[in-house]
Design an enzyme around this catalytic site. Structure first.
Site, short mmCIF file in Angstrom:
data_model
loop_
_atom_site.label_atom_id
_atom_site.label_comp_id
_atom_site.label_asym_id
_atom_site.label_seq_id
_atom_site.Cartn_x
_atom_site.Cartn_y
_atom_site.Cartn_z
CG HIS A 14 -1.71 1.17 1.50
ND1 HIS A 14 -3.08 1.22 1.32
CD2 HIS A 14 -1.36 2.40 1.97
CE1 HIS A 14 -3.53 2.42 1.65
NE2 HIS A 14 -2.50 3.16 2.04
CD GLU A 15 1.86 3.57 3.66
OE1 GLU A 15 2.16 4.67 3.14
OE2 GLU A 15 0.80 3.39 4.29
CD GLU B 239 -4.69 6.39 2.33
OE1 GLU B 239 -4.36 5.19 2.51
OE2 GLU B 239 -3.87 7.32 2.37
CG HIS C 76 0.25 6.09 -0.54
ND1 HIS C 76 -0.85 6.70 -1.10
CD2 HIS C 76 -0.17 5.57 0.65
CE1 HIS C 76 -1.89 6.56 -0.29
NE2 HIS C 76 -1.51 5.88 0.77
#
Length: 340
Positions: A134-135, A185, A138
């Site tokens: 997930h990060e 997100e 980003h």
């Protein structure tokens, strides 16, 4: 550099563009910003107000940097996620002491990841792999662009609080950026699934964010039903209250994220990417802003048509009109700026 292979067999996505997994509302804004002539110069000047070097030094001095000899499993997860998503540079990852289960990606020149010990205590390795992915998502999307803008505008809003109308304008912009945050997100959740390729782990992550470690007391079908109930809850007043509750949140509620990642995984797009059918980074420059804005409007329209929230029905026409106006504005600005 990303030269090592992941710990077990997973599909790798050479040259994958972040457009492959970005939520349409997130993707349209990012494509528009990337195409604006001179925006990179503006961003660098804005970033000068946000001392990335100082923040990195603060974590270097006050947290633990993962590597071959410290938190190696996290270091390996970052390396694996970077390898799978073909991120050119493996980000550093720091662990800081905090009971709050949270993680974040910081910076624009050399972004790095920070995870709290509360997150490590909450999740197993496959769930952590989803969070790390997930990060990394980003970072691949360049979400630090608007995160930096958000921090600058928040500080500016505090300085202008004494003006009768100055803070109202800043607050309106921040509300828009927070909506972008929430859609980003959802994008990063998709990147986390692509990196870990374990849908059950992604589901467990959301459930633990809502209810803690007692998974034996929870049920995926019941949690999904809870998401549907939240969507359809009550009358117009409840829909308006849900809207107000979200105003100051940077993340959607866990039940919403659970439902969204479940829908994306079962909708065909995830399988197509696993099969090698995805947009490439080399084609990012030719992405059409008007097409992405239409995709964003269609995504909102589809979401509204699927929603049982009565409040959504009341604001649908107004919102669609605003989306069309925004699309026209972006097209006029980019034509003047020389964008595609």
């Amino acid at each position: 550099m990303t030269t090592k292979t992941p710990d077990r067999a997973r599909t790798r996505f050479p040259g994958i563009s972040s457009r492959a997994y970005e939520h349409p509302a997130d993707r349209s804004a990012l494509v528009a910003l990337r195409s604006l002539t001179g925006f990179d110069v503006v961003l660098r000047r804005l970033s000068g107000l946000f001392n990335e070097r100082a923040i990195r030094l603060a974590f270097l001095g006050g947290a633990v940097r993962a590597g071959d000899n410290q938190f190696r499993h996290l270091h390996d997860m970052v390396r694996d996620a970077a390898y799978i998503l073909d991120l050119p540079e493996v980000p550093e990852i720091y662990v800081q002491q905090s009971p709050q289960p949270n993680a974040m990606a910081i910076g624009s020149d050399h972004p790095f990841i920070v995870v709290n010990t509360g997150l490590l205590d909450l999740h197993d390795d496959e769930e952590l792999r989803f969070v790390i992915g997930h990060e990394v998502g980003h970072i691949l999307s360049g979400h630090a662009v608007y995160q930096t803008m958000m921090m600058i505008l928040t500080r500016l809003g505090a300085r202008l609080a004494w003006l009768p109308l100055g803070n109202i304008g800043i607050a309106a912009i921040i509300m828009g950026l927070q909506e972008w945050f929430r859609k980003a997100e959802l994008s990063a959740d998709r990147a986390g699934l692509l990196a870990g390729q374990d849908l059950d782990a992604a589901r467990r992550t959301m459930m633990k964010m809502a209810g803690g470690t007692r998974l034996a007391e929870m049920n995926t079908e019941a949690f999904l039903a809870q998401a549907r109930e939240y969507d359809a809850a009550g009358d117009v007043r409840d829909g308006f209250l849900k809207f107000l509750n979200l105003l100051n949140l940077t993340h959607p509620y866990p039940v919403i994220r659970f439902a969204e990642i479940d829908r994306w995984a079962s909708g065909g797009e995830y399988e197509r990417i696993l099969g090698g059918d995805y947009p490439r980074r080399e084609d990012d420059g030719s992405a059409s802003i008007s097409e992405e804005i239409r995709n964003a409007a269609n995504a909102y329209r589809e979401s509204w048509s699927q929603s049982a929230d009565p409040f959504i029905g009341k604001v649908r026409d107004i919102a669609e009109g605003a989306a069309s106006a925004a699309g026209g504005l972006f097209e006029r600005v980019t034509r003047r700026g020389g964008g595609s």
